[in-house]
Every structure is written in structure tokens, then in C-alpha cells.
Design a protein around this motif. Structure first.
Motif, PDB file in Angstrom:
ATOM      1  N   TYR A  41      -8.156   9.632   0.698  1.00 48.55           N
ATOM      2  CA  TYR A  41      -7.464   8.296   0.293  1.00 48.55           C
ATOM      3  C   TYR A  41      -6.948   8.268   0.577  1.00 48.55           C
ATOM      4  CZ  TYR A  41      -6.424   5.706  -4.210  1.00 48.55           C
ATOM      5  OH  TYR A  41      -6.552   4.697  -4.627  1.00 48.55           O
ATOM      6  N   VAL A  42      -5.480   8.868   0.188  1.00 40.89           N
ATOM      7  CA  VAL A  42      -4.183   8.813   0.665  1.00 40.89           C
ATOM      8  C   VAL A  42      -3.844   8.685   2.049  1.00 40.89           C
ATOM      9  CG1 VAL A  42      -1.854   9.678   0.788  1.00 40.89           C
ATOM     10  CG2 VAL A  42      -2.883  10.396  -1.424  1.00 40.89           C
TER      11      VAL A  42
ATOM     12  N   GLY B 125      -6.031   7.068   3.905  1.00 38.14           N
ATOM     13  CA  GLY B 125      -6.457   5.044   3.995  1.00 38.14           C
ATOM     14  C   GLY B 125      -8.140   5.744   4.794  1.00 38.14           C
TER      15      GLY B 125
ATOM     16  N   TYR C 173      -9.507   2.669   1.046  1.00 38.70           N
ATOM     17  CA  TYR C 173      -8.683   1.676   1.678  1.00 38.70           C
ATOM     18  C   TYR C 173      -8.265   1.564   2.340  1.00 38.70           C
ATOM     19  CZ  TYR C 173     -11.132   1.807  -3.349  1.00 38.70           C
ATOM     20  OH  TYR C 173     -11.496   2.648  -4.520  1.00 38.70           O
TER      21      TYR C 173
ATOM     22  N   PHE D  99      -1.848  -0.116  -0.123  1.00 34.03           N
ATOM     23  CA  PHE D  99      -0.554   0.868  -0.993  1.00 34.03           C
ATOM     24  C   PHE D  99       0.791   0.711  -0.579  1.00 34.03           C
ATOM     25  CE2 PHE D  99      -5.256   2.965   0.132  1.00 34.03           C
ATOM     26  CZ  PHE D  99      -5.165   4.161  -0.432  1.00 34.03           C
TER      27      PHE D  99
ATOM     28  N   ILE E   4       3.654   5.519  -0.481  1.00 39.12           N
ATOM     29  CA  ILE E   4       2.071   6.244   0.425  1.00 39.12           C
ATOM     30  C   ILE E   4       1.593   5.767   1.720  1.00 39.12           C
ATOM     31  CG2 ILE E   4      -0.644   5.867   0.175  1.00 39.12           C
ATOM     32  CD1 ILE E   4       1.590   7.564  -2.195  1.00 39.12           C
ATOM     33  N   GLN E   5       2.171   4.438   2.474  1.00 38.63           N
ATOM     34  CA  GLN E   5       2.187   4.223   3.844  1.00 38.63           C
ATOM     35  C   GLN E   5       2.578   5.559   4.591  1.00 38.63           C
ATOM     36  OE1 GLN E   5       2.505  -0.022   5.141  1.00 38.63           O
ATOM     37  NE2 GLN E   5       1.676  -0.256   2.872  1.00 38.63           N
TER      38      GLN E   5
ATOM     39  N   SER F  98       0.993   8.992   4.777  1.00 39.96           N
ATOM     40  CA  SER F  98       0.222   8.363   4.706  1.00 39.96           C
ATOM     41  C   SER F  98       0.358   9.117   6.425  1.00 39.96           C
ATOM     42  CB  SER F  98      -1.003   7.379   5.210  1.00 39.96           C
ATOM     43  OG  SER F  98      -1.613   7.367   5.781  1.00 39.96           O
TER      44      SER F  98
END
Length: 173
Positions: A103-104, A106, A109, A114, A118-119, A122
Motif C-alpha cells: 500500500y505505502v 505504491g 495505488y 499519496f 508517503i512518496q 516509499s
């Protein structure tokens, strides 16, 4: 592969140590077996993808491009299972950690949806690094993610050795 790595009494590890097969050799041999099993699955997936026309790169390119990520996740999976004393705990930990990382990272989604924090996170997580590498692999672009994946693989393997040393106890290896 999970049942192979979960033995609460560590009797096999102790027996191997008594036969002068140290903890490091044990972990590396088990990890190699786990990784080789995953390589067989990756080879089958690569052959199916290249034969289906779903990807523009050849099957061997997919296979070779995915190897660093495969070994990184094999080492991470091995570490998770080595931390668990029970099969169900190992399976649940793997599932929830994999879902959270995907999820985190990427994988579920688009990462651009995000927030920036979060980017940025990631970009340093194993799943985000593997996702970026996979995108480059399928596009036929050289990836700068391989050193990061090799480093994570080494860290996960070293932590697995440390966990095994802790579980085996005073038996020297």
C-alpha cells in the motif's frame, strides 16, 4: 515454504551446530533454498508473460530484471518467518506486513496520489524500491534500484542470522 522455517525448539539448528555447521551457513543454505524455489516460480511467470504478448520485453529480460527483487523479498520473508515461533503468526505477520508495504510502496495505488511524505517514504521502503525497479524492467530502462535491493537483502539476511543465533542460544556456530 513457511513450515520449513518455524520450529520453536530449534532442535535441527542445534543438531547442525553440534555437527559443526554454523548458524550462518544454516541460514544462508535455507535462504538459498527458499530463493531458488521462488526463482522456479519466477521463471514460469516470465515464460507465461512473454508467451502471452502482455509485455514488450522478452521472458529472460523479465526473469533477470526481477531477480534482485525476488532475493530481497525472499530474505525479508525468511526474516519474518524466523522471527515467528508459530506458523499462524508467521503467516499473519507476512500478510499484514506485505499488504502495508504494498500500500505505502505504491503497488496498490499510483504513488503520485499519496502525500509527499508517503512518496518520500516509499522511495526507501523495499516495496517502493522494488516497484520502481519493476517499472523500469518492464519499460526496458536500466534501474538504479539494484544496489538498494542488494543492501536490503544483506541486511535481512544478517538479521536472520542474528535471530537464529538468539534462538539457538549458547550453542556455538
Amino acid at each position: 515454504f513457511a513450515p520449513l522455517y518455524i520450529r520453536g525448539d530449534q532442535s535441527m539448528a542445534r543438531l547442525l551446530c553440534s555437527q559443526r555447521i554454523g548458524v550462518t551457513k544454516q541460514v544462508l543454505a535455507e535462504l538459498a533454498g527458499y530463493g531458488l524455489g521462488l526463482m522456479v516460480l519466477l521463471a514460469a511467470m516470465s515464460a507465461i508473460l512473454s508467451g502471452s504478448g502482455m509485455v514488450s520485453v522478452k521472458g529472460w529480460q523479465v526473469f533477470m530484471g526481477m531477480l534482485p527483487g525476488l532475493w530481497m523479498f525472499a530474505a525479508m520473508g525468511y526474516l519474518i518467518y524466523s522471527l515467528s515461533d508459530q506458523l499462524i503468526g508467521g503467516i499473519l505477520a507476512t500478510f499484514f506486513l506485505a499488504f502495508a508495504l504494498c500500500y505505502v510502496g505504491g503497488c496498490l495505488y499510483p504513488i503520485r496520489m499519496f502525500p509527499d511524505v508517503i512518496q518520500n517514504l516509499s522511495a526507501v521502503l523495499p516495496s517502493g524500491i522494488a516497484r520502481a525497479h519493476t517499472v523500469n524492467t518492464f519499460l526496458g530502462i536500466p534501474s538504479a534500484q539494484i544496489p538498494k535491493m542488494v543492501a536490503y537483502t544483506g541486511v535481512f539476511a544478517a538479521l536472520s542470522v542474528a535471530v537464529r543465533y538468539g534462538k539457538v542460544g549458547k550453542v556455538r556456530g
